[in-house]
Design a protein around this motif. Sequence first.
Motif, PDB file in Angstrom:
ATOM      1  N   LEU A 271       2.906  -0.490  24.873  1.00 12.00           N
ATOM      2  CA  LEU A 271       2.439  -1.185  26.180  1.00 12.00           C
ATOM      3  C   LEU A 271       2.714  -0.448  27.592  1.00 12.00           C
ATOM      4  O   LEU A 271       1.702  -0.714  28.238  1.00 12.00           O
ATOM      5  CB  LEU A 271       3.119  -2.478  26.109  1.00 12.00           C
ATOM      6  CG  LEU A 271       2.892  -3.439  24.607  1.00 12.00           C
ATOM      7  CD1 LEU A 271       3.550  -4.641  24.939  1.00 12.00           C
ATOM      8  CD2 LEU A 271       1.344  -3.741  24.686  1.00 12.00           C
ATOM      9  N   LEU A 272       3.904   0.450  27.691  1.00 12.94           N
ATOM     10  CA  LEU A 272       4.099   0.827  28.739  1.00 12.94           C
ATOM     11  C   LEU A 272       2.996   1.989  29.124  1.00 12.94           C
ATOM     12  O   LEU A 272       2.704   2.281  30.169  1.00 12.94           O
ATOM     13  CB  LEU A 272       5.420   1.506  28.906  1.00 12.94           C
ATOM     14  CG  LEU A 272       6.578   0.550  29.263  1.00 12.94           C
ATOM     15  CD1 LEU A 272       8.009   1.340  28.841  1.00 12.94           C
ATOM     16  CD2 LEU A 272       6.637   0.043  30.423  1.00 12.94           C
ATOM     17  N   ALA A 273       2.613   2.736  27.904  1.00 13.03           N
ATOM     18  CA  ALA A 273       1.913   3.792  27.957  1.00 13.03           C
ATOM     19  C   ALA A 273       0.439   3.446  28.173  1.00 13.03           C
ATOM     20  O   ALA A 273      -0.439   4.157  28.972  1.00 13.03           O
ATOM     21  CB  ALA A 273       1.830   4.676  26.490  1.00 13.03           C
ATOM     22  N   ILE A 274       0.123   2.016  27.876  1.00 12.33           N
ATOM     23  CA  ILE A 274      -1.393   1.660  28.357  1.00 12.33           C
ATOM     24  C   ILE A 274      -1.368   0.680  29.433  1.00 12.33           C
ATOM     25  O   ILE A 274      -2.277   0.049  29.920  1.00 12.33           O
ATOM     26  CB  ILE A 274      -2.043   1.241  27.141  1.00 12.33           C
ATOM     27  CG1 ILE A 274      -1.516  -0.113  26.389  1.00 12.33           C
ATOM     28  CG2 ILE A 274      -2.397   2.156  26.035  1.00 12.33           C
ATOM     29  CD1 ILE A 274      -2.201  -0.686  25.471  1.00 12.33           C
ATOM     30  N   ASN A 275      -0.338   0.658  30.186  1.00  9.82           N
ATOM     31  CA  ASN A 275       0.048  -0.045  31.173  1.00  9.82           C
ATOM     32  C   ASN A 275      -0.445  -1.596  31.011  1.00  9.82           C
ATOM     33  O   ASN A 275      -1.104  -2.428  31.662  1.00  9.82           O
ATOM     34  CB  ASN A 275      -0.818   0.302  32.479  1.00  9.82           C
ATOM     35  CG  ASN A 275      -0.207   1.633  33.077  1.00  9.82           C
ATOM     36  OD1 ASN A 275       0.805   1.712  33.062  1.00  9.82           O
ATOM     37  ND2 ASN A 275      -1.342   2.662  33.124  1.00  9.82           N
ATOM     38  N   TYR A 276       0.200  -2.026  30.058  1.00  6.09           N
ATOM     39  CA  TYR A 276      -0.001  -3.486  29.664  1.00  6.09           C
ATOM     40  C   TYR A 276       1.307  -4.343  29.794  1.00  6.09           C
ATOM     41  O   TYR A 276       2.313  -3.888  29.380  1.00  6.09           O
ATOM     42  CB  TYR A 276      -0.633  -3.636  28.111  1.00  6.09           C
ATOM     43  CG  TYR A 276      -1.625  -4.645  27.736  1.00  6.09           C
ATOM     44  CD1 TYR A 276      -2.975  -4.018  27.794  1.00  6.09           C
ATOM     45  CD2 TYR A 276      -1.360  -5.728  27.312  1.00  6.09           C
ATOM     46  CE1 TYR A 276      -4.142  -5.113  27.884  1.00  6.09           C
ATOM     47  CE2 TYR A 276      -2.355  -6.735  27.065  1.00  6.09           C
ATOM     48  CZ  TYR A 276      -3.725  -6.166  27.278  1.00  6.09           C
ATOM     49  OH  TYR A 276      -4.526  -7.033  27.018  1.00  6.09           O
ATOM     50  N   THR A 277       1.126  -5.665  30.443  1.00  2.00           N
ATOM     51  CA  THR A 277       2.505  -6.189  30.350  1.00  2.00           C
ATOM     52  C   THR A 277       2.886  -7.092  29.251  1.00  2.00           C
ATOM     53  O   THR A 277       1.938  -7.096  28.298  1.00  2.00           O
ATOM     54  CB  THR A 277       2.258  -7.225  31.645  1.00  2.00           C
ATOM     55  OG1 THR A 277       1.403  -8.366  31.186  1.00  2.00           O
ATOM     56  CG2 THR A 277       1.931  -6.730  33.078  1.00  2.00           C
ATOM     57  N   ALA A 278       4.075  -7.120  28.813  1.00  4.25           N
ATOM     58  CA  ALA A 278       4.624  -7.717  27.778  1.00  4.25           C
ATOM     59  C   ALA A 278       4.126  -9.271  27.812  1.00  4.25           C
ATOM     60  O   ALA A 278       3.481  -9.692  26.663  1.00  4.25           O
ATOM     61  CB  ALA A 278       6.211  -8.051  28.033  1.00  4.25           C
ATOM     62  N   LYS A 279       3.931 -10.093  28.771  1.00  9.28           N
ATOM     63  CA  LYS A 279       3.408 -11.552  28.910  1.00  9.28           C
ATOM     64  C   LYS A 279       1.811 -11.450  28.579  1.00  9.28           C
ATOM     65  O   LYS A 279       1.507 -12.249  27.733  1.00  9.28           O
ATOM     66  CB  LYS A 279       3.491 -11.959  30.616  1.00  9.28           C
ATOM     67  CG  LYS A 279       3.137 -13.428  30.600  1.00  9.28           C
ATOM     68  CD  LYS A 279       3.646 -13.649  31.980  1.00  9.28           C
ATOM     69  CE  LYS A 279       3.370 -15.436  32.005  1.00  9.28           C
ATOM     70  NZ  LYS A 279       3.671 -15.756  33.475  1.00  9.28           N
ATOM     71  N   ASP A 280       1.056 -10.391  29.241  1.00  3.59           N
ATOM     72  CA  ASP A 280      -0.343 -10.618  28.779  1.00  3.59           C
ATOM     73  C   ASP A 280      -0.382 -10.225  27.498  1.00  3.59           C
ATOM     74  O   ASP A 280      -1.485 -10.894  26.686  1.00  3.59           O
ATOM     75  CB  ASP A 280      -1.047  -9.438  29.812  1.00  3.59           C
ATOM     76  CG  ASP A 280      -1.203  -9.780  31.203  1.00  3.59           C
ATOM     77  OD1 ASP A 280      -0.968 -11.178  31.516  1.00  3.59           O
ATOM     78  OD2 ASP A 280      -1.298  -9.051  32.022  1.00  3.59           O
ATOM     79  N   PHE A 281       0.280  -9.218  26.809  1.00  3.24           N
ATOM     80  CA  PHE A 281       0.037  -8.737  25.645  1.00  3.24           C
ATOM     81  C   PHE A 281       0.447 -10.226  24.424  1.00  3.24           C
ATOM     82  O   PHE A 281      -0.435 -10.452  23.511  1.00  3.24           O
ATOM     83  CB  PHE A 281       0.792  -7.692  25.020  1.00  3.24           C
ATOM     84  CG  PHE A 281       0.951  -7.394  23.411  1.00  3.24           C
ATOM     85  CD1 PHE A 281      -0.243  -6.493  23.207  1.00  3.24           C
ATOM     86  CD2 PHE A 281       1.986  -7.735  22.717  1.00  3.24           C
ATOM     87  CE1 PHE A 281      -0.010  -6.245  21.606  1.00  3.24           C
ATOM     88  CE2 PHE A 281       1.779  -7.489  21.286  1.00  3.24           C
ATOM     89  CZ  PHE A 281       0.891  -6.702  20.995  1.00  3.24           C
ATOM     90  N   LEU A 282       1.567 -10.757  24.766  1.00  2.00           N
ATOM     91  CA  LEU A 282       1.828 -11.759  23.806  1.00  2.00           C
ATOM     92  C   LEU A 282       1.006 -13.094  23.906  1.00  2.00           C
ATOM     93  O   LEU A 282       0.646 -13.838  22.985  1.00  2.00           O
ATOM     94  CB  LEU A 282       3.323 -12.291  24.117  1.00  2.00           C
ATOM     95  CG  LEU A 282       4.279 -11.308  23.961  1.00  2.00           C
ATOM     96  CD1 LEU A 282       5.840 -11.503  24.312  1.00  2.00           C
ATOM     97  CD2 LEU A 282       4.320 -10.650  22.200  1.00  2.00           C
ATOM     98  N   ALA A 283       0.532 -13.365  25.297  1.00  2.00           N
ATOM     99  CA  ALA A 283      -0.471 -14.322  25.424  1.00  2.00           C
ATOM    100  C   ALA A 283      -1.559 -14.098  24.729  1.00  2.00           C
ATOM    101  O   ALA A 283      -2.198 -15.146  24.348  1.00  2.00           O
ATOM    102  CB  ALA A 283      -0.724 -14.581  26.887  1.00  2.00           C
ATOM    103  N   LEU A 284      -2.088 -12.529  24.732  1.00  2.00           N
ATOM    104  CA  LEU A 284      -3.501 -12.413  24.030  1.00  2.00           C
ATOM    105  C   LEU A 284      -3.571 -12.847  22.441  1.00  2.00           C
ATOM    106  O   LEU A 284      -4.575 -13.077  21.860  1.00  2.00           O
ATOM    107  CB  LEU A 284      -3.629 -10.814  24.046  1.00  2.00           C
ATOM    108  CG  LEU A 284      -4.698 -10.268  23.224  1.00  2.00           C
ATOM    109  CD1 LEU A 284      -6.038 -10.569  24.241  1.00  2.00           C
ATOM    110  CD2 LEU A 284      -4.547  -8.771  23.257  1.00  2.00           C
ATOM    111  N   PHE A 285      -2.229 -12.746  21.985  1.00  2.00           N
ATOM    112  CA  PHE A 285      -1.854 -13.107  20.531  1.00  2.00           C
ATOM    113  C   PHE A 285      -1.573 -14.583  20.304  1.00  2.00           C
ATOM    114  O   PHE A 285      -1.180 -14.841  19.183  1.00  2.00           O
ATOM    115  CB  PHE A 285      -1.151 -12.179  19.724  1.00  2.00           C
ATOM    116  CG  PHE A 285      -1.866 -10.768  19.524  1.00  2.00           C
ATOM    117  CD1 PHE A 285      -2.549 -10.390  18.544  1.00  2.00           C
ATOM    118  CD2 PHE A 285      -1.592  -9.729  20.416  1.00  2.00           C
ATOM    119  CE1 PHE A 285      -3.094  -9.422  18.311  1.00  2.00           C
ATOM    120  CE2 PHE A 285      -2.134  -8.598  20.242  1.00  2.00           C
ATOM    121  CZ  PHE A 285      -2.843  -8.155  19.212  1.00  2.00           C
ATOM    122  N   LYS A 286      -1.514 -15.181  21.578  1.00  2.00           N
ATOM    123  CA  LYS A 286      -1.178 -16.622  21.534  1.00  2.00           C
ATOM    124  C   LYS A 286       0.262 -16.591  20.747  1.00  2.00           C
ATOM    125  O   LYS A 286       0.660 -17.721  20.230  1.00  2.00           O
ATOM    126  CB  LYS A 286      -2.142 -17.396  20.805  1.00  2.00           C
ATOM    127  CG  LYS A 286      -3.630 -17.750  21.320  1.00  2.00           C
ATOM    128  CD  LYS A 286      -4.530 -18.459  20.760  1.00  2.00           C
ATOM    129  CE  LYS A 286      -5.812 -18.547  21.364  1.00  2.00           C
ATOM    130  NZ  LYS A 286      -6.471 -17.626  22.487  1.00  2.00           N
TER     131      LYS A 286
END
Length: 166
Positions: free
Chosen positions: A63-78
């Motif tokens: 996630l750090l490598a692709i500049n994705y936040t933890a919150k956005d990632f976890l929300a994406l997967f509900k």
Amino acid sequence: MLFIADVDAITIRIGQWLREYRQEHNLTQIDLADRAGLLHDVEVSRLENGKVALTLPMLAKILLAINYTAKDFLALFKLIPDGLNEYALESCQEIGQLIQQERMDAGFSLRGLAPLVGLSHTSVRKLEGWHRQVRVSTLIAVDQALGLDGHLLLTALFTAMEVLKN
């Protein structure tokens, strides 16, 4: 809410998402492995195909490598409800302490929580002591068994990412 049987399916869904993200951004497996500090592009391939257990540090690096936040990632997967706030603990060891405190607050013994999350009581003890690379699927199962609505998962992932940044 996911059932324990569905938790392992998350690893496969994350792998599929990772492949799609990588391809949409014209990244090769080697590119992603290099950016994330993974050992080899084979590791990326195995993640994308659901052939390897995704650990918290591995996910944080990606996630750090692709500049994705933890919150956005976890929300994406509900995996977290809307409006949940990120905050980091001082260290990853504190995640284990948080798990122990939440388990005790919920009235579970080690042996009581273990079957709910598909672990032995010894493995739950190790998780609370933070003695191993914890699997994301394990954190999801613990979070759900303790009724934490994504709080543990978001805190653990955000903390791991912050630790890696520093």
